[in-house]
Structure formats: structure tokens, C-alpha cells
Design a protein around this motif. Structure first.
Motif, PDB file in Angstrom:
ATOM      1  N   LEU A 129       5.541   8.495   0.461  1.00 39.56           N
ATOM      2  CA  LEU A 129       4.117   8.260   0.601  1.00 39.56           C
ATOM      3  C   LEU A 129       3.392   8.593  -0.697  1.00 39.56           C
ATOM      4  CD1 LEU A 129       3.473   9.792   4.138  1.00 39.56           C
ATOM      5  CD2 LEU A 129       4.013   7.435   3.545  1.00 39.56           C
ATOM      6  N   GLU A 130       2.296   7.887  -0.882  1.00 39.73           N
ATOM      7  CA  GLU A 130       1.441   8.187  -2.017  1.00 39.73           C
ATOM      8  C   GLU A 130       0.787   9.562  -1.802  1.00 39.73           C
ATOM      9  OE1 GLU A 130       1.089   6.463  -4.779  1.00 39.73           O
ATOM     10  OE2 GLU A 130       2.539   4.968  -4.091  1.00 39.73           O
ATOM     11  N   THR A 131       0.435  10.228  -2.877  1.00 38.61           N
ATOM     12  CA  THR A 131      -0.067  11.598  -2.768  1.00 38.61           C
ATOM     13  C   THR A 131      -1.555  11.671  -2.515  1.00 38.61           C
ATOM     14  OG1 THR A 131      -0.298  11.636  -5.175  1.00 38.61           O
ATOM     15  CG2 THR A 131       1.758  12.490  -4.253  1.00 38.61           C
ATOM     16  N   ASP A 132      -2.219  10.519  -2.301  1.00 35.71           N
ATOM     17  CA  ASP A 132      -3.644  10.594  -2.023  1.00 35.71           C
ATOM     18  C   ASP A 132      -3.870  11.053  -0.585  1.00 35.71           C
ATOM     19  OD1 ASP A 132      -2.833   8.436  -0.620  1.00 35.71           O
ATOM     20  OD2 ASP A 132      -4.244   7.015  -1.476  1.00 35.71           O
ATOM     21  N   GLU A 133      -5.108  11.281  -0.245  1.00 35.83           N
ATOM     22  CA  GLU A 133      -5.420  11.851   1.063  1.00 35.83           C
ATOM     23  C   GLU A 133      -5.135  10.903   2.206  1.00 35.83           C
ATOM     24  OE1 GLU A 133     -10.148  10.604   0.862  1.00 35.83           O
ATOM     25  OE2 GLU A 133      -9.578  12.725   0.933  1.00 35.83           O
ATOM     26  N   THR A 134      -5.027   9.612   1.912  1.00 36.14           N
ATOM     27  CA  THR A 134      -4.759   8.657   2.987  1.00 36.14           C
ATOM     28  C   THR A 134      -3.283   8.518   3.281  1.00 36.14           C
ATOM     29  OG1 THR A 134      -4.639   6.792   1.435  1.00 36.14           O
ATOM     30  CG2 THR A 134      -6.806   7.350   2.326  1.00 36.14           C
ATOM     31  N   LEU A 135      -2.419   9.093   2.446  1.00 33.38           N
ATOM     32  CA  LEU A 135      -0.973   8.987   2.634  1.00 33.38           C
ATOM     33  C   LEU A 135      -0.555   7.539   2.862  1.00 33.38           C
ATOM     34  CD1 LEU A 135      -0.227  12.111   4.869  1.00 33.38           C
ATOM     35  CD2 LEU A 135       0.041  11.873   2.408  1.00 33.38           C
ATOM     36  N   SER A 136      -0.915   6.662   1.951  1.00 34.19           N
ATOM     37  CA  SER A 136      -0.556   5.252   2.062  1.00 34.19           C
ATOM     38  C   SER A 136       0.908   5.064   1.675  1.00 34.19           C
ATOM     39  CB  SER A 136      -1.456   4.417   1.148  1.00 34.19           C
ATOM     40  OG  SER A 136      -1.284   4.799  -0.204  1.00 34.19           O
ATOM     41  N   PRO A 140       9.308  -0.298  -1.658  1.00 34.55           N
ATOM     42  CA  PRO A 140       9.750  -0.629  -3.014  1.00 34.55           C
ATOM     43  C   PRO A 140       9.924  -2.129  -3.204  1.00 34.55           C
ATOM     44  CG  PRO A 140      10.984   1.243  -2.165  1.00 34.55           C
ATOM     45  CD  PRO A 140      10.154   0.728  -1.028  1.00 34.55           C
ATOM     46  N   GLY A 141       9.414  -2.619  -4.305  1.00 35.51           N
ATOM     47  CA  GLY A 141       9.465  -4.046  -4.581  1.00 35.51           C
ATOM     48  C   GLY A 141       8.190  -4.763  -4.220  1.00 35.51           C
ATOM     49  N   VAL A 142       7.261  -4.079  -3.546  1.00 37.26           N
ATOM     50  CA  VAL A 142       5.980  -4.664  -3.169  1.00 37.26           C
ATOM     51  C   VAL A 142       4.899  -4.038  -4.033  1.00 37.26           C
ATOM     52  CG1 VAL A 142       4.334  -5.024  -1.293  1.00 37.26           C
ATOM     53  CG2 VAL A 142       6.791  -5.018  -0.808  1.00 37.26           C
ATOM     54  N   SER A 143       4.010  -4.868  -4.520  1.00 40.13           N
ATOM     55  CA  SER A 143       2.972  -4.402  -5.447  1.00 40.13           C
ATOM     56  C   SER A 143       2.019  -3.422  -4.776  1.00 40.13           C
ATOM     57  CB  SER A 143       2.204  -5.602  -5.992  1.00 40.13           C
ATOM     58  OG  SER A 143       1.089  -5.190  -6.735  1.00 40.13           O
ATOM     59  N   GLN A 144       1.536  -2.464  -5.573  1.00 36.48           N
ATOM     60  CA  GLN A 144       0.551  -1.514  -5.062  1.00 36.48           C
ATOM     61  C   GLN A 144      -0.770  -2.204  -4.730  1.00 36.48           C
ATOM     62  OE1 GLN A 144       0.737   1.697  -4.335  1.00 36.48           O
ATOM     63  NE2 GLN A 144       2.918   1.833  -4.860  1.00 36.48           N
ATOM     64  N   GLU A 145      -0.955  -3.379  -5.273  1.00 36.23           N
ATOM     65  CA  GLU A 145      -2.169  -4.123  -4.952  1.00 36.23           C
ATOM     66  C   GLU A 145      -2.231  -4.461  -3.475  1.00 36.23           C
ATOM     67  OE1 GLU A 145      -5.828  -5.889  -5.594  1.00 36.23           O
ATOM     68  OE2 GLU A 145      -4.632  -4.572  -6.873  1.00 36.23           O
ATOM     69  N   VAL A 146      -1.069  -4.538  -2.839  1.00 35.35           N
ATOM     70  CA  VAL A 146      -1.029  -4.835  -1.403  1.00 35.35           C
ATOM     71  C   VAL A 146      -1.738  -3.730  -0.621  1.00 35.35           C
ATOM     72  CG1 VAL A 146       0.490  -5.127   0.582  1.00 35.35           C
ATOM     73  CG2 VAL A 146       1.073  -6.210  -1.581  1.00 35.35           C
ATOM     74  N   VAL A 147      -1.482  -2.475  -0.963  1.00 36.10           N
ATOM     75  CA  VAL A 147      -2.128  -1.364  -0.271  1.00 36.10           C
ATOM     76  C   VAL A 147      -3.626  -1.397  -0.498  1.00 36.10           C
ATOM     77  CG1 VAL A 147      -2.243   1.142  -0.067  1.00 36.10           C
ATOM     78  CG2 VAL A 147      -0.038   0.012  -0.411  1.00 36.10           C
ATOM     79  N   ARG A 148      -4.039  -1.677  -1.715  1.00 32.79           N
ATOM     80  CA  ARG A 148      -5.468  -1.717  -2.003  1.00 32.79           C
ATOM     81  C   ARG A 148      -6.157  -2.825  -1.203  1.00 32.79           C
ATOM     82  NH1 ARG A 148      -3.490  -0.055  -7.182  1.00 32.79           N
ATOM     83  NH2 ARG A 148      -3.169  -2.206  -7.846  1.00 32.79           N
ATOM     84  N   LYS A 149      -5.513  -3.987  -1.128  1.00 28.95           N
ATOM     85  CA  LYS A 149      -6.088  -5.076  -0.331  1.00 28.95           C
ATOM     86  C   LYS A 149      -6.107  -4.709   1.147  1.00 28.95           C
ATOM     87  CE  LYS A 149      -4.899  -9.002  -3.311  1.00 28.95           C
ATOM     88  NZ  LYS A 149      -4.146 -10.261  -3.395  1.00 28.95           N
ATOM     89  N   LEU A 150      -5.062  -4.043   1.605  1.00 28.91           N
ATOM     90  CA  LEU A 150      -5.003  -3.642   3.009  1.00 28.91           C
ATOM     91  C   LEU A 150      -6.118  -2.650   3.323  1.00 28.91           C
ATOM     92  CD1 LEU A 150      -3.440  -3.791   5.712  1.00 28.91           C
ATOM     93  CD2 LEU A 150      -2.018  -1.904   4.889  1.00 28.91           C
ATOM     94  N   ARG A 151      -6.372  -1.726   2.395  1.00 32.25           N
ATOM     95  CA  ARG A 151      -7.423  -0.742   2.610  1.00 32.25           C
ATOM     96  C   ARG A 151      -8.803  -1.395   2.590  1.00 32.25           C
ATOM     97  NH1 ARG A 151      -6.125   2.416  -1.294  1.00 32.25           N
ATOM     98  NH2 ARG A 151      -4.761   3.769  -0.080  1.00 32.25           N
ATOM     99  N   ARG A 152      -8.958  -2.443   1.777  1.00 32.12           N
ATOM    100  CA  ARG A 152     -10.259  -3.120   1.689  1.00 32.12           C
ATOM    101  C   ARG A 152     -10.477  -4.101   2.846  1.00 32.12           C
ATOM    102  NH1 ARG A 152      -8.887  -3.583  -3.976  1.00 32.12           N
ATOM    103  NH2 ARG A 152      -8.331  -5.759  -3.599  1.00 32.12           N
ATOM    104  N   ALA A 223       3.915  -2.107   4.165  1.00 31.98           N
ATOM    105  CA  ALA A 223       2.844  -1.242   3.670  1.00 31.98           C
ATOM    106  C   ALA A 223       2.013  -0.752   4.839  1.00 31.98           C
ATOM    107  CB  ALA A 223       1.962  -2.000   2.679  1.00 31.98           C
ATOM    108  N   PHE A 224       1.384   0.422   4.650  1.00 29.60           N
ATOM    109  CA  PHE A 224       0.393   0.902   5.603  1.00 29.60           C
ATOM    110  C   PHE A 224      -0.511   1.904   4.895  1.00 29.60           C
ATOM    111  CE2 PHE A 224       4.045   3.755   6.319  1.00 29.60           C
ATOM    112  CZ  PHE A 224       3.452   4.999   6.131  1.00 29.60           C
ATOM    113  N   CYS A 225      -1.673   2.102   5.465  1.00 31.83           N
ATOM    114  CA  CYS A 225      -2.634   3.047   4.909  1.00 31.83           C
ATOM    115  C   CYS A 225      -3.571   3.490   6.020  1.00 31.83           C
ATOM    116  CB  CYS A 225      -3.432   2.427   3.756  1.00 31.83           C
ATOM    117  SG  CYS A 225      -4.510   1.083   4.276  1.00 31.83           S
TER     118      CYS A 225
END
Length: 252
Positions: A129-136, A140-152, A223-225
Motif C-alpha cells: 500500500l501507498e504510505t499516504d493516509e488513504t492507503l491506496s 505492479p505494472g499499472v500506472s499510478q495515474e490510475v489511482v489518481r483518476k479513481l480518487r477523482r 487498484a483501490f483507494c
């Protein structure tokens, strides 16, 4: 108009059918003596009666001979065989066939699939998990932009699962079944409500960490967030599934 002729307006009367005399069966006659035959006719009658008597006698003699021969053959057969007794055979009872129990092939396949897709409570998702407070999370192999789009909110939530009030085992099985059915339906974006733990002992969200640990182990999850405030905030998580069951880990 001539007499004895019907009037032209009078209906015609059907003619009576000719009555045929019914033949009377005639019994076979015995030899008759013509009155004029005299003694000669009497001799012919005597000869005819004698011939008939001789014929009946021959028939009786032949029948008696046949009966004696049949009786002799039967006596000879019994003497040759000797004394006999019927076989003692127990009554036959048809064996009861016990049909084989049905093989639950589909049930076995489903159970194997569940075991294959089983998720463990012992898995520690913190390493992924990412270390931010949302634990997104992002596979592996999927762009981090996917999480940002999912969050938006780039993907519309198509189905959701509410785990409120469930025990840990019930919640785990419900989540696995929810993801499996969503993949079959071709859904992409899901919302899982695990709650904020306000009703639990110590006011800690027990299912929050468990849900994330379970999601990381599902191959279908890329991905999830944490959900946005109007989608549940800290009490829910947005999940993104891979597009298509046959695609391994494509970039969206």
C-alpha cells in the motif's frame, strides 16, 4: 287418361323387391331305395350299409392301435427315467439395485474455484500500500495515474457491497463472492463499505484493514483507494477491476 296409370302429380311408389324363398338346409340322406328297384335296390342298400360299418370299424381299430402305442411309449419313457423328484429351488428375489449417488461435478468445480481464489487473513498489505493516509493500492505494472483518476471519480461506481454488521468470516466470503460476480457481469468500478468502526470495541475500524488485505490478494483488483467524502469517505473503499476476465494486468 288411361286407367290403372298413376297421376302425374302423385309420388312414385317404390317397387316391392322380389321375395326370394329361404333355402331350407337338407340333411344328408341315407341310401334310398327306389320303389321300382325291387330286390336289386335292396341288395345295393345292404352293400352300402355293410361298407359303412366296415369303414367305421377300421377307424376304431386304428384309433385303438394308436392309443396303445402312445401308452406303451409313455410306459417305456417312465421305466427308462426311473423315479424322479422336482428340484428344490429357493424362490428367486430380484436383487435390489442401489443407484450410485450422483456426482456433484459443478459443486466440486465451484469449491475448487473458491479454494483457488481464497484470501488469507495472514497477508500483510502494508508492503504494497501507498504510505499516504488513504492507503491506496496499485497493482505492479499499472500506472499510478490510475489511482489518481479513481480518487477523482473518473470511473462511475457500478455496484457496492455493505459489510456493516458482518463478522470477519462472513465479510471475507461476501467480498470474494461480490468480486467474482462483478467480474462475470463485466463491471469495472465497485464500492465496498466497511464502516468507520464507530460501533466496534475501542472505536477502531476492524474491517478496514482486513478489506484492504483481502483486496490486495485478488488478481482481478488492479487498484483501490479510500472513497471520497460523498461516497463514504474513510468508511468505504473504491475498487477498480481489470477490464475483461482474460486480460492479465492491462493498463487502463
Amino acid at each position: 287418361m288411361a286407367k290403372n296409370r298413376p297421376h302425374p302429380g302423385e309420388p312414385k311408389r317404390p317397387r316391392a323387391a322380389a321375395v326370394q324363398p329361404t333355402p331350407v338346409p337338407v340333411a344328408p340322406s341315407k341310401p334310398q331305395i327306389e320303389p321300382a328297384a325291387g330286390l336289386a335296390g335292396l341288395g345295393a342298400l345292404r352293400a352300402a350299409l355293410k361298407g359303412d360299418a366296415e369303414r367305421r370299424e377300421r377307424d376304431r381299430a386304428a384309433a385303438a392301435v394308436a392309443q396303445r402305442e402312445a401308452s406303451a411309449d409313455a410306459d417305456l419313457f417312465r421305466r427308462e427315467i426311473g423315479a424322479v423328484a422336482p428340484l428344490v429351488v429357493p424362490p428367486r428375489v430380484p436383487p435390489a439395485r442401489t443407484p450410485p449417488s450422483p456426482v456433484p461435478t459443478q459443486t466440486k468445480l465451484d469449491e475448487e474455484a473458491v479454494l483457488h481464489e481464497a484470501i488469507s487473513d495472514e497477508f500483510d498489505p502494508e508492503v504494497l500500500l501507498e504510505t499516504d493516509e488513504t492507503l491506496s493500492y496499485c497493482r505492479p505494472g499499472v500506472s499510478q495515474e490510475v489511482v489518481r483518476k479513481l480518487r477523482r471519480g473518473a470511473w462511475i461506481v457500478q455496484a457496492q457491497l455493505d459489510l456493516h454488521g458482518m463478522r470477519r468470516e462472513e465479510a471475507r466470503e461476501a467480498l470474494a463472492e461480490f468480486i467474482r460476480e462483478s467480474v462475470k457481469r463485466g463491471l469495472r468500478c465497485l464500492r465496498v463499505i466497511h464502516g468507520k468502526g464507530l460501533g466496534s470495541v475501542g472505536k477502531e475500524p476492524v474491517l478496514k484493514g482486513k478489506v484492504r488485505a483481502w483486496l490486495v490478494q485478488k488478481e482481478e483488483v488492479i487498484a483501490f483507494c479510500q472513497a471520497r467524502a460523498h461516497d463514504g469517505g474513510a468508511g468505504a473503499v473504491l475498487v477498480l477491476l481489470q477490464p475483461g476476465a482474460q486480460v492479465a494486468h492491462p493498463k487502463p
